[in-house]
Design a protein around this motif. Structure first.
Motif, mmCIF file in Angstrom:
data_model
loop_
_atom_site.group_PDB
_atom_site.id
_atom_site.type_symbol
_atom_site.label_atom_id
_atom_site.label_comp_id
_atom_site.label_asym_id
_atom_site.label_seq_id
_atom_site.Cartn_x
_atom_site.Cartn_y
_atom_site.Cartn_z
ATOM 1 N N LEU A 42 0.874 -1.470 -0.471
ATOM 2 C CA LEU A 42 0.221 0.526 0.242
ATOM 3 C C LEU A 42 0.524 1.003 0.207
ATOM 4 O O LEU A 42 1.582 1.815 1.570
ATOM 5 N N PRO A 43 1.056 1.895 -1.517
ATOM 6 C CA PRO A 43 1.554 2.598 -1.399
ATOM 7 C C PRO A 43 1.448 4.151 -0.590
ATOM 8 O O PRO A 43 -0.202 4.188 -0.297
ATOM 9 N N GLY A 44 2.340 5.508 0.265
ATOM 10 C CA GLY A 44 1.914 6.057 0.723
ATOM 11 C C GLY A 44 2.097 7.539 -0.616
ATOM 12 O O GLY A 44 1.656 7.352 -1.830
ATOM 13 N N ARG A 45 2.219 8.686 -0.147
ATOM 14 C CA ARG A 45 2.319 9.834 -0.792
ATOM 15 C C ARG A 45 2.935 9.717 -1.520
ATOM 16 O O ARG A 45 3.443 10.497 -2.825
ATOM 17 N N ASP A 46 4.847 9.334 -1.023
ATOM 18 C CA ASP A 46 5.567 9.808 -2.248
ATOM 19 C C ASP A 46 6.407 8.904 -2.805
ATOM 20 O O ASP A 46 7.170 8.464 -2.800
ATOM 21 N N GLY A 47 4.920 7.843 -3.017
ATOM 22 C CA GLY A 47 5.666 7.182 -4.645
ATOM 23 C C GLY A 47 6.560 6.124 -3.966
ATOM 24 O O GLY A 47 7.311 6.212 -3.557
ATOM 25 N N ALA A 48 6.336 4.668 -4.660
ATOM 26 C CA ALA A 48 6.700 3.829 -4.231
ATOM 27 C C ALA A 48 7.222 2.678 -5.306
ATOM 28 O O ALA A 48 7.270 1.561 -5.809
ATOM 29 N N ASP A 49 7.379 3.237 -6.603
ATOM 30 C CA ASP A 49 7.669 3.391 -8.521
ATOM 31 C C ASP A 49 8.975 2.447 -8.950
ATOM 32 O O ASP A 49 8.413 0.834 -8.885
ATOM 33 N N ALA A 50 10.220 2.813 -7.506
ATOM 34 C CA ALA A 50 11.235 1.688 -7.977
ATOM 35 C C ALA A 50 11.218 0.601 -6.939
ATOM 36 O O ALA A 50 11.522 -0.525 -8.045
ATOM 37 N N TYR A 51 10.171 0.373 -5.542
ATOM 38 C CA TYR A 51 10.507 -0.136 -5.129
ATOM 39 C C TYR A 51 9.244 -1.437 -5.610
ATOM 40 O O TYR A 51 9.830 -2.178 -5.827
ATOM 41 N N VAL A 52 8.516 -1.176 -5.969
ATOM 42 C CA VAL A 52 6.841 -1.966 -6.687
ATOM 43 C C VAL A 52 7.617 -2.789 -7.545
ATOM 44 O O VAL A 52 7.435 -4.089 -8.528
ATOM 45 N N ALA A 53 8.404 -1.519 -8.374
ATOM 46 C CA ALA A 53 9.422 -2.612 -10.054
ATOM 47 C C ALA A 53 10.148 -3.453 -9.501
ATOM 48 O O ALA A 53 10.584 -4.295 -10.567
ATOM 49 N N GLY A 54 10.645 -2.859 -8.336
ATOM 50 C CA GLY A 54 12.113 -3.956 -7.762
ATOM 51 C C GLY A 54 10.938 -5.335 -7.560
ATOM 52 O O GLY A 54 11.392 -6.809 -7.634
ATOM 53 N N LEU A 55 9.751 -5.284 -7.088
ATOM 54 C CA LEU A 55 9.525 -6.776 -6.047
ATOM 55 C C LEU A 55 8.679 -7.216 -8.039
ATOM 56 O O LEU A 55 8.396 -8.486 -7.913
ATOM 57 N N GLU A 56 8.084 -6.951 -8.580
ATOM 58 C CA GLU A 56 7.330 -7.117 -9.828
ATOM 59 C C GLU A 56 8.159 -8.027 -10.936
ATOM 60 O O GLU A 56 8.011 -8.754 -11.184
ATOM 61 N N ALA A 57 9.777 -7.502 -10.245
ATOM 62 C CA ALA A 57 11.584 -8.014 -11.162
ATOM 63 C C ALA A 57 11.077 -9.271 -10.661
ATOM 64 O O ALA A 57 11.737 -10.169 -11.122
ATOM 65 N N ALA A 58 10.412 -9.479 -9.549
ATOM 66 C CA ALA A 58 11.668 -10.866 -8.879
ATOM 67 C C ALA A 58 10.160 -11.756 -8.800
ATOM 68 O O ALA A 58 10.134 -12.310 -7.866
ATOM 69 N N ARG A 59 8.994 -11.261 -9.392
ATOM 70 C CA ARG A 59 7.525 -12.099 -9.384
ATOM 71 C C ARG A 59 8.269 -13.799 -9.381
ATOM 72 O O ARG A 59 7.697 -14.511 -9.117
ATOM 73 N N ASP A 60 9.092 -13.816 -10.669
ATOM 74 C CA ASP A 60 9.473 -15.926 -10.744
ATOM 75 C C ASP A 60 10.060 -15.929 -9.355
ATOM 76 O O ASP A 60 9.832 -17.582 -9.277
ATOM 77 N N ARG A 61 10.207 -15.083 -8.675
ATOM 78 C CA ARG A 61 11.729 -15.969 -7.708
ATOM 79 C C ARG A 61 10.151 -15.789 -6.410
ATOM 80 O O ARG A 61 10.675 -16.845 -6.364
ATOM 81 N N PHE A 62 9.654 -15.154 -6.454
ATOM 82 C CA PHE A 62 8.817 -15.364 -5.397
ATOM 83 C C PHE A 62 7.367 -16.548 -5.812
ATOM 84 O O PHE A 62 7.166 -17.573 -4.657
ATOM 85 N N LEU A 103 11.593 -0.478 4.040
ATOM 86 C CA LEU A 103 10.768 -1.775 3.158
ATOM 87 C C LEU A 103 11.613 -3.053 3.418
ATOM 88 O O LEU A 103 12.864 -2.678 2.966
ATOM 89 N N PRO A 104 10.867 -3.820 3.588
ATOM 90 C CA PRO A 104 11.297 -5.270 3.312
ATOM 91 C C PRO A 104 11.417 -5.700 1.842
ATOM 92 O O PRO A 104 11.069 -5.125 1.438
ATOM 93 N N ASP A 105 13.334 -6.199 1.601
ATOM 94 C CA ASP A 105 13.150 -6.112 0.025
ATOM 95 C C ASP A 105 13.499 -7.419 -0.260
ATOM 96 O O ASP A 105 12.807 -8.193 0.381
ATOM 97 N N VAL A 106 13.621 -7.745 -1.372
ATOM 98 C CA VAL A 106 13.705 -9.028 -2.361
ATOM 99 C C VAL A 106 14.106 -10.052 -1.382
ATOM 100 O O VAL A 106 13.135 -10.848 -1.084
ATOM 101 N N ASP A 107 15.386 -9.242 -0.587
ATOM 102 C CA ASP A 107 15.636 -11.017 -0.372
ATOM 103 C C ASP A 107 14.951 -11.388 1.316
ATOM 104 O O ASP A 107 14.511 -12.372 1.496
ATOM 105 N N GLU A 108 14.453 -10.246 1.581
ATOM 106 C CA GLU A 108 13.468 -10.868 3.215
ATOM 107 C C GLU A 108 12.557 -11.101 3.134
ATOM 108 O O GLU A 108 11.653 -12.121 3.629
ATOM 109 N N LEU A 109 11.619 -10.803 1.662
ATOM 110 C CA LEU A 109 9.906 -11.001 1.494
ATOM 111 C C LEU A 109 10.341 -12.465 0.675
ATOM 112 O O LEU A 109 10.082 -13.816 1.051
ATOM 113 N N SER A 110 11.618 -13.190 -0.303
ATOM 114 C CA SER A 110 11.504 -14.605 -0.319
ATOM 115 C C SER A 110 11.644 -15.639 1.473
ATOM 116 O O SER A 110 11.486 -16.744 0.640
#
Length: 136
Positions: A42-62, A103-110
């Motif tokens: 749930l992004p706040g007001r200051d945008g999280a586009d780069a963060y979300v893009a990183g999570l989307e790039a890790a879709r196969d890993r997840f 926020l938790p990174d790709v490794d932590e979410l994995s």
């Protein structure tokens, strides 16, 4: 048709805590196996586009651990919120931060997805998640 998460009451997602159950509508369609864990962003007001893009790039890993990511529309709040939710819609972790770097990174979410994919369903809910801290 609009994404169901984009039109939900985002304030309800802001109020969820560890141990709460996420309404099924907020998780969207579940796969046939119903083993997926979900990270809700749930992004706040200051945008999280780069963060979300990183999570989307890790879709196969997840997906290797039956994990998926759902992103709500930004709600204008100061903090971004990330919820880790198991297959039974229970919230296992809540991360609120004004900076996406906190926020938790790709490794932590994995690691969360790995834990939730291998967790024993008979273990039930966390007894006292606030005292024991995050599981992974």
């Amino acid at each position: 048709m609009a994404d169901p998460l984009a039109v939900t009451t985002r304030s309800a997602l802001r109020g969820l805590r560890v141990g709460d159950r996420v309404p099924a509508a907020d998780l969207g369609p579940m796969p046939a196996r119903r083993l997926d864990a979900t990270v809700l962003v749930l992004p706040g007001r200051d945008g999280a586009d780069a963060y979300v893009a990183g999570l989307e790039a890790a879709r196969d890993r997840f997906a290797e651990w039956d994990g998926r990511v759902r992103v709500a529309e930004p709600d204008g709040e100061a903090a971004h919120r990330v919820l880790v939710v198991d297959r039974y819609r229970q919230v296992y972790a809540v991360h609120d931060a004004t900076e996406v770097d906190a926020l938790p990174d790709v490794d932590e979410l994995s690691e969360w997805f790995r834990f939730l994919a291998t967790a024993c369903p008979e273990c039930g809910v966390l007894d006292d998640p606030l005292l024991s801290g995050p599981t992974p």
